[in-house]
Design a protein around this motif. Structure first.
Motif, PDB file in Angstrom:
ATOM      1  N   GLU A   1      56.577  21.910 -54.006  1.00  0.00           N
ATOM      2  CA  GLU A   1      55.548  22.820 -53.515  1.00  0.00           C
ATOM      3  C   GLU A   1      55.106  23.767 -54.625  1.00  0.00           C
ATOM      4  O   GLU A   1      55.936  24.421 -55.268  1.00  0.00           O
TER       5      GLU A   1
ATOM      6  N   SER B   1      51.542  19.302 -45.247  1.00  0.00           N
ATOM      7  CA  SER B   1      52.254  20.166 -46.189  1.00  0.00           C
ATOM      8  C   SER B   1      53.742  19.913 -46.014  1.00  0.00           C
ATOM      9  O   SER B   1      54.185  19.458 -44.963  1.00  0.00           O
TER      10      SER B   1
ATOM     11  N   LEU C   1      50.483  16.109 -51.933  1.00  0.00           N
ATOM     12  CA  LEU C   1      51.875  16.268 -52.339  1.00  0.00           C
ATOM     13  C   LEU C   1      52.112  15.399 -53.569  1.00  0.00           C
ATOM     14  O   LEU C   1      51.486  14.343 -53.719  1.00  0.00           O
TER      15      LEU C   1
END
Length: 525
Positions: free
Chosen positions: A387, A381, A343
């Protein structure tokens, strides 16, 4: 809390026989966690000899059982068909939508507590970690869930809002509940819900309150060892706050929802610190002094143990990497090095530090196994939070919608994405601080495409265009009637830059709903 603490069951099941070997079913998750494959990019050390949850080395027979278990195909994390494709599930969802909306707050826990009491208080049958703050709640909850799961605990997760399907909000073992489980969860509470509402005319539960009851009932039914629960709004009067959480996590606090939480940081921090329970662990991100003083006072009143960022834990190092970042994190119990997090953003590194500290605290304060930590973070995630939705052109979606979140987003674009040219796609709810948000992003964006969202709360396209032109100037503002058109126009602008791959891109931001729309247009599951 030790790994073998779990909700009591009515009777002890017989231990399964595999190849003639009697195996304690409680042992399987811990052995599976130890045996789980590691991803190459985490650069974890060579695996140590496998051990069970009590520290004993695995026997040859246990190894054989694990090999058989791991050979079984496991479903990937997926919602599968949409909830509304099933008539029964669609009818339930429509009945929930007909209730008071989740943003229409009525400060009381009476309704949720009353229905749960009729159900036998299922929320008392599992341990819990409660997460609040202005930003980063969902990402932090997902990280805590991943760590607990890899360490062998059966987990539940309750987060909000959802991007595309309501079942995203309730997860068991990191999987959104199935359509069948969604229907079962509602049917399990339906009679008691009706009984309580009939006995209390005028006190109908809201959309969010019913989902909260469904989640707690589903977690108890699973059963899970630990539920990771994200506050919907605030904390003290939030529907989720009927749990007696072992650990409270309070992310960064900034001004938000003042019409419901009160004016100023003191009032907002008072509401959020309301999740701190007697004798709990409290993990707190770096805060403005005004907010920190409130949290410290609340922790003292509850005789809670407070762990504060910068004093008890911190991100020692952060290096941008392909697909994410490499972290070094210090916690009260250990320093974890070379942790790959897929991330982007300094705020996600901060969330990782909070999650690690929270799980250490939840499990008694001891250091966690380094390989398990590396595996858990490599698997994390956070849909809709920086994203990557598309690679060429590179399209990234972020649900940031308030000034604090957008400040972190602007920093991440500069430090992690490092694009030389960025096209924004923006929309927002009408009650958001649109001008301030766009003002923060103006130095980061070359152009901004404004587009409408569905729903009565959404800002009109005319309002978005007017404010955007005030901030950017009319020559840098493009108007699109649909998300598909917005993506097409932003892509055309990106192509005109003729920039080398990875040096330009499209950023969708401003709303969870908008991120969900972008995911649907780009066919993300």
């Amino acid at each position: 809390m030790s790994p073998d603490q779990k909700p009591a069951s009515a009777g002890e099941p017989e231990k399964p026989l595999v190849n003639g070997l009697e195996i304690d079913p409680e042992l399987i998750p811990y052995l599976l966690a130890a045996k789980a494959p590691r991803e190459a990019e985490t650069d974890v050390p060579e695996a140590k000899p496998l051990r069970d949850k009590d520290g004993a080395k695995l026997s040859a027979e246990q190894d054989e059982v694990l090999a058989e278990q791991l050979a079984q195909p496991r479903p990937s994390v997926s919602l599968g068909p949409g909830t509304t494709t099933n008539p029964q599930a669609a009818a339930i969802y429509q009945s929930l939508l007909a209730r008071r909306a989740e943003h229409q707050i009525e400060p009381t826990l009476e309704r949720v507590a009353g229905v749960l009491d009729y159900l036998g208080d299922p929320q008392e049958l599992f341990h819990s970690v409660h997460v609040t703050g202005t930003n980063g709640k969902t990402s932090t909850a997902r990280m805590i869930e991943a760590l607990l799961g890899v360490l062998g605990y059966r987990t539940g997760r309750f987060t909000s809002p959802h991007l595309s399907d309501v079942r995203e909000r309730i997860a068991i073992d990191r999987e959104p509940i199935s359509i069948a489980a969604f229907i079962a969860a509602f049917e399990d509470i339906e009679a008691q819900l009706a009984l309580w509402e009939n006995a209390h005319p005028g006190s109908q539960l809201s959309f969010f309150e019913v989902l909260t009851v469904m989640a707690y009932a589903a977690f108890a039914d699973a059963p899970v060892h630990v539920a990771v629960v994200e506050v919907g709004m605030g904390g003290r009067w939030d529907a989720t706050n009927v749990i007696d959480a072992d650990t409270a996590v309070i992310g960064p606090i900034s001004l938000e929802h003042e019409q419901w939480l009160g004016k100023g940081l003191t009032n907002i921090a008072t509401e959020k610190s309301g999740i701190i329970k007697r004798g709990a662990n409290v993990v707190v991100a770096h805060q403005p002094e005004e907010a920190l003083a409130v949290i410290q006072a609340a922790a003292r009143r509850q005789d809670a143990t407070l762990r504060y960022e910068g004093r008890d834990f911190e991100v020692l190092g952060r290096v941008a990497a392909v697909g994410g970042q490499i972290l070094t994190i210090r916690t009260p119990a250990a320093t974890y090095q070379d942790i790959f997090l897929p991330l982007f953003g300094a705020f996600q590194a901060q969330n990782a530090a909070m999650a690690l500290t929270a799980v250490e605290a939840q499990l008694g304060g001891q250091a966690l196994d380094g390989e398990s930590v590396a595996q858990a973070f490599a698997e994390v995630s956070s849909p809709g939070r920086l994203e990557v939705l598309h690679s060429s052109p590179m399209i990234v979606a972020d649900a940031g919608h308030n000034p604090g979140a957008v400040q972190a987003l602007a920093q991440a674009v500069a430090e992690d994405l490092r694009w030389e040219h960025t096209v924004g796609i923006y929309s927002a709810m009408a009650d958001k601080d649109i001008e301030t948000v766009l003002g923060i992003m103006e130095p980061v964006l070359g152009e901004v495409v404004v587009t409408p969202m569905p729903g009565s709360r959404a800002a009109s396209l005319e309002t978005l265009q007017s404010i955007a032109e005030d901030v950017f100037g009319s020559d840098r503002v493009i108007v699109a009637d649909t998300m598909a058109e917005a993506i097409a126009k932003a892509g055309e602008i990106d192509d005109l830059q003729q920039a080398p791959p990875g040096t330009s891109g499209v950023l969708v931001f401003g709303s969870v709903v908008l991120s969900g729309m972008a995911r649907m247009v780009l066919n993300r599951d």
